[in-house]
Design an enzyme around this catalytic site. Structure first.
Site, mmCIF file in Angstrom:
data_model
loop_
_atom_site.group_PDB
_atom_site.id
_atom_site.type_symbol
_atom_site.label_atom_id
_atom_site.label_comp_id
_atom_site.label_asym_id
_atom_site.label_seq_id
_atom_site.Cartn_x
_atom_site.Cartn_y
_atom_site.Cartn_z
ATOM 1 N N CYS A 191 32.652 0.812 -16.025
ATOM 2 C CA CYS A 191 31.519 -0.015 -15.594
ATOM 3 C C CYS A 191 31.824 -0.789 -14.322
ATOM 4 O O CYS A 191 30.930 -1.009 -13.492
ATOM 5 C CB CYS A 191 31.132 -0.979 -16.714
ATOM 6 N N ASP A 192 33.067 -1.213 -14.137
ATOM 7 C CA ASP A 192 33.413 -2.001 -12.957
ATOM 8 C C ASP A 192 33.299 -1.171 -11.686
ATOM 9 O O ASP A 192 32.696 -1.600 -10.699
ATOM 10 C CB ASP A 192 34.833 -2.550 -13.107
ATOM 11 N N ASP A 193 33.895 0.025 -11.689
ATOM 12 C CA ASP A 193 33.784 0.886 -10.511
ATOM 13 C C ASP A 193 32.345 1.309 -10.268
ATOM 14 O O ASP A 193 31.909 1.428 -9.119
ATOM 15 C CB ASP A 193 34.674 2.118 -10.678
#
EC number: 4.2.1.137
Length: 632
Positions: free
Chosen positions: A376-378
Site C-alpha cells: 500500500c505504501d508504494d
C-alpha cells in the site's frame, strides 16, 4: 521577501537541480538502500560455503572490507549510531563475516576485541534466531531439538489457522528456514572450523532460539505444546509440507533469480534447495547467486549488499516531491518517471489475494523487479507521482486495488489485508509482533489518507475516510503522537497521521489534532531541529536523539505546516535549521530513518534527505503565497 524566504528558495532550486541531474535515462532514480551488515555477512558465508572463494575473491574481499569499515573502535558493531554499548547479534554477524572471508584472522586486534565483546555478553546464546539459523546452516551452531510445523503450509486458507495468517515477509523467510532446519542441513564452511572459542556451551535446547523476555520457560513449554497439538501430523503430511514449501518458493522467484527480490530470503532459499537435493550447479541456484550479486553496490564508497533495490519507492517519492515544488506534470522528468513506474504496475494475482480475493491487481512493489509483492505504501507513492491523465485506466486500477486493501478495523497495513491473528502475535520468537503479522499502522493509514484526500478528492464524508480517521484517533498515544512502523518512529507516525487527516479535511480544532501539534512542538530541539532515536522502535516509547536529523526535521515541519502558518516560531526555527548548509553534516544525514525490523534492521534511505527536505520547503513557500494572497 525576508532573508529566510530567499534562503529557502535557494535551497529549493539547488535540490531540484541535483535531482534532475541524478535521474537515469529510463526515468528512474537510483539511491542506496542501506541496512545492517547482515547482508554482507550472510552472502560471504554462502559464497565461501559453496566453495566460491577462488572465483569470487574480489567480491568477498570487498564485502568483508565493507563490514570492517563499519566496525567500531571497541570492536563491536551497532545498528544505529546511538546504540553505544554494541549490538551482540550485529557483532557476531560482523565477526563471522570477516572470519569467513579469509581476509581477516582471529589474531588481529579488531577481531580479538569483537571476540571479547561476544564472550562477555554470553556467547551465542542471545543472538537473534535468524543469525543462529545462518550459523547452524554453516555447521557453526547446533540445530535445535525442534521441528517446525511445515504441515502448516499444506493447510487450506479456509481453516482458522493457516500459513497465510503470517505476514508475507514472515512467510517468504519461514519457508526456506523451516525446510533447512527440519532437514538438519549443514553446508560446512571451510574457512571457519568452529566457533566454540566464542561459546563452549552451545546447546540444542530450543528455548535458546525463542524469545524469553515475555515468558517464563514453563509458559514457553505450554505454548510449544499447544502448537504441537495444532500441527501434529503424520509423516506423509510432513513430506507434503516439504514439497509445498519448495513449490511456494519456486513460484515466487523473480526474473533476476531472487526470491521476492530479497537478498536475505534468496540466501535462505539456496540453503533450503540444497537441503532438498538440488545441485549447487543447477540453473536455479546459479541464477539466485547472480541475482544476489546484482544487489551489490557502494554506499558512500563502502561496498554493500542491498537487501533489495528501492528504485520504485525512490522514483515515486522524488517525482512527487518535484511536482510539489513547481515542476509541471508535463515536464520531461515527471513523464519519464511516470512511464518507468507504469511499466512496473502489478498485473498478476499474488499472495495478497488470499485475504482479498475479489480485487483486480493494480498495486506497485518496492524494488525495481518486484512482481509478486505489492504494498500500500508504494502504491500510494506511485499514484501521487503519476499524473492522473497520463494513464487514467492504470491510475484508476491502482486506486481500486488500494481501496480494496483497507482492513476490517479501518486502518491500512503494508502488504496484505487482515493479517493480524492474535495467536501468531504470541509466537515466542523475537520480533514476532513486528514481523510475523501485518497489522494496520498509523504511518500506512495516514499516507493512504493523504493520497485519497489530495489526489482522489475524498473527504471526511466518505466511508473509507471515516473508518481510517476513526482508527487513527483510536490508536493515538496518550502524549498525542502516533507510532510509525516503517519509519523512526513517533515523529514519522505523527507526520503521516497529521498530513493524512489534513488532506481529508479533519479540522485543526479537533482535540486529537491539537494534542499532536503540541507534542511535536514540545520535542523540538533548541537549534530548531527534531531528532528521534531508533531505540523508540525497540521499547515502543518516544526516545529523543538529543540532536537533529535532516529527515526527521523535514517530517516535523511538513506536519506542522499542514495546520500552522509559516511565521509560527517552531516553523521558522525548523526551516532555518533545515536550509542551513552546516546542518547537513554526515551525522544529521546518515541517521537511519527507516525500519525494516526493530532491533535488527534499520534503514538509511539515501534519497530521504532530498525528498522530505524538498517537500517541507515546498509547503513552506506555498504557505507564504497563500498567506500573502489572503492579505490582499
Amino acid at each position: 521577501m525576508g532573508t529566510l524566504q530567499e534562503k529557502v528558495r535557494r535551497f529549493q532550486k539547488k535540490t531540484i537541480t541535483e535531482l534532475r541531474d541524478r535521474q537515469n535515462a529510463d526515468g528512474s532514480w537510483t539511491f542506496c538502500f542501506e541496512g545492517p551488515i547482515m547482508t554482507n555477512s550472510f552472502f560471504i558465508l554462502l559464497l565461501t560455503s559453496l566453495d566460491e572463494g577462488e572465483n569470487e575473491k574480489e567480491l568477498i574481499s570487498s564485502l568483508a572490507a565493507g563490514i570492517h569499515a563499519k566496525q567500531q573502535p571497541d570492536g563491536t558493531f551497532i545498528n544505529y549510531p546511538d546504540e553505544t554499548r554494541g549490538n551482540l547479534t550485529a557483532t557476531v554477524q560482523g565477526y563471522v563475516g570477516m572470519l569467513a572471508s579469509g581476509c581477516f584472522h582471529r589474531t588481529e586486534p579488531h577481531m580479538k576485541k569483537a571476540e571479547q565483546f561476544i564472550i562477555s555478553h554470553g556467547g551465542l546464546r542471545h543472538v537473534h534466531f535468524m543469525t543462529k539459523w545462518m550459523l547452524a546452516a554453516n555447521g557453526l551452531y547446533p540445530w535445535p531439538a525442534l521441528y517446525l510445523p511445515l504441515s502448516l503450509m499444506a493447510l487450506p486458507p479456509t481453516l482458522p489457522i493457516h500459513f497465510y495468517q503470517f505476514s508475507s515477509y514472515a512467510r517468504i523467510h519461514f519457508a526456506p528456514m523451516a525446510v533447512t532446519l527440519n532437514q538438519r542441513f549443514v553446508l560446512i564452511n571451510r574457512n571457519i572450523s568452529s566457533l566454540h572459542h566464542l561459546d563452549p556451551h552451545m546447546t540444542k535446547n530450543p528455548f535458546t532460539w525463542l524469545r524469553s523476555d515475555a515468558f517464563e520457560e514453563r509458559d514457553l513449554t505450554s505454548i510449544l505444546l499447544h502448537w504441537k497439538r495444532v500441527f501434529h501430523a503424520p509423516f506423509a503430511f510432513q513430506q507434503l509440507g516439504l514439497q509445498t514449501a519448495k513449490t511456494y518458493m519456486l513460484d515466487r522467484i523473480e526474473k533476476d533469480g531472487t526470491l521476492y527480490s530479497y537478498a536475505s530470503a534468496t540466501i535462505y532459499m539456496v540453503y533450503s534447495l540444497l537441503s532438498l537435493g538440488v545441485s549447487r550447479y543447477s540453473p536455479i541456484i546459479r541464477r539466485a547467486i547472480t541475482g544476489i550479486k546484482s544487489l551489490v553496490t557502494k554506499c558512500n564508497g563502502i561496498p554493500y549488499l542491498e537487501n533489495s533495490t528501492s528504485t520504485v519507492w525512490d522514483t515515486a517519492l522524488i517525482s512527487y516531491a518535484l511536482q510539489k515544488n513547481g515542476v509541471t506534470e508535463t515536464d520531461g522528468s515527471v513523464t519519464k518517471a511516470a512511464d518507468f513506474l507504469l511499466e512496473r504496475q502489478h498485473t498478476k494475482i499474488a499472495d495478497w489475494s488470499v485475504k482479498n480475493p475479489n480485487s483486480v491487481p493494480g498495486g506497485w512493489g518496492f524494488s525495481n523487479i518486484n512482481t509478486n509483492n505489492p504494498d500500500c505504501d508504494d502504491t500510494t507513492a506511485v499514484l501521487k507521482a503519476i499524473p492522473r491523465n497520463h494513464s487514467p485506466a492504470a491510475w484508476e486500477r491502482g486506486v481500486s486495488w488500494l481501496l480494496s486493501m483497507q482492513n476490517n478495523d479501518g486502518g491500512f497495513s503494508a502488504f496484505e489485508k487482515n493479517v493480524n491473528h492474535p495467536l501468531i502475535r504470541l509466537l515466542p520468537l523475537e520480533s514476532a509482533e513486528d514481523a510475523a503479522v501485518d497489522p494496520s499502522t498509523a504511518d500506512l493509514t495516514g499516507r493512504v489518507l493523504h493520497f485519497l484526500g489530495e489526489k482522489v478528492g475524498f473527504t471526511e464524508k466518505h466511508q473509507h475516510i471515516q473508518r481510517a480517521v476513526k482508527w487513527l484517533f483510536e490508536h493515538q498515544e496518550q502524549n498525542g503522537s502516533w507510532y510509525g512502523r516503517w519509519g523512526v518512529c513517533y515523529i514519522y507516525g505523527t507526520w503521516a497521521a497529521l498530513t493524512g487527516m489534513h488532506a481529508c479535511g479533519v479540522d485543526r480544532k479537533h482535540p486529537g489534532i491539537q494534542k499532536a501539534l503540541r507534542w511535536l512542538k514540545s520535542i523540538q530541539n533548541d537549534d530548531g531541529s527534531w531528532g528521534e532515536s531508533c531505540k523508540s522502535a525497540e521499547i515502543k516509547t518516544y526516545v529523543p536523539l538529543h540532536r537533529g536529523t535532516i529527515v526527521q526535521t523535514a517530517w516535523a515541519l511538513d506536519a506542522l505546516l499542514t495546520y500552522e502558518n509559516s511565521e509560527h516560531p517552531s516553523v521558522v526555527k525548523g526551516m532555518q535549521y533545515l536550509t542551513d548548509s552546516s546542518s547537513h553534516s554526515a551525522d544529521s544525514l546518515a541517521y537511519p530513518a527507516g525500519i525494516g525490523l526493530p532491533k535488527q534492521f534499520y534503514i538509511r534511505y539515501h534519497s530521504y534527505p532530498y525528498v522530505f527536505s524538498l517537500l517541507a520547503v515546498g509547503k513552506y513557500l506555498d504557505s507564504i503565497e497563500k498567506e500573502t494572497a489572503n492579505e490582499t
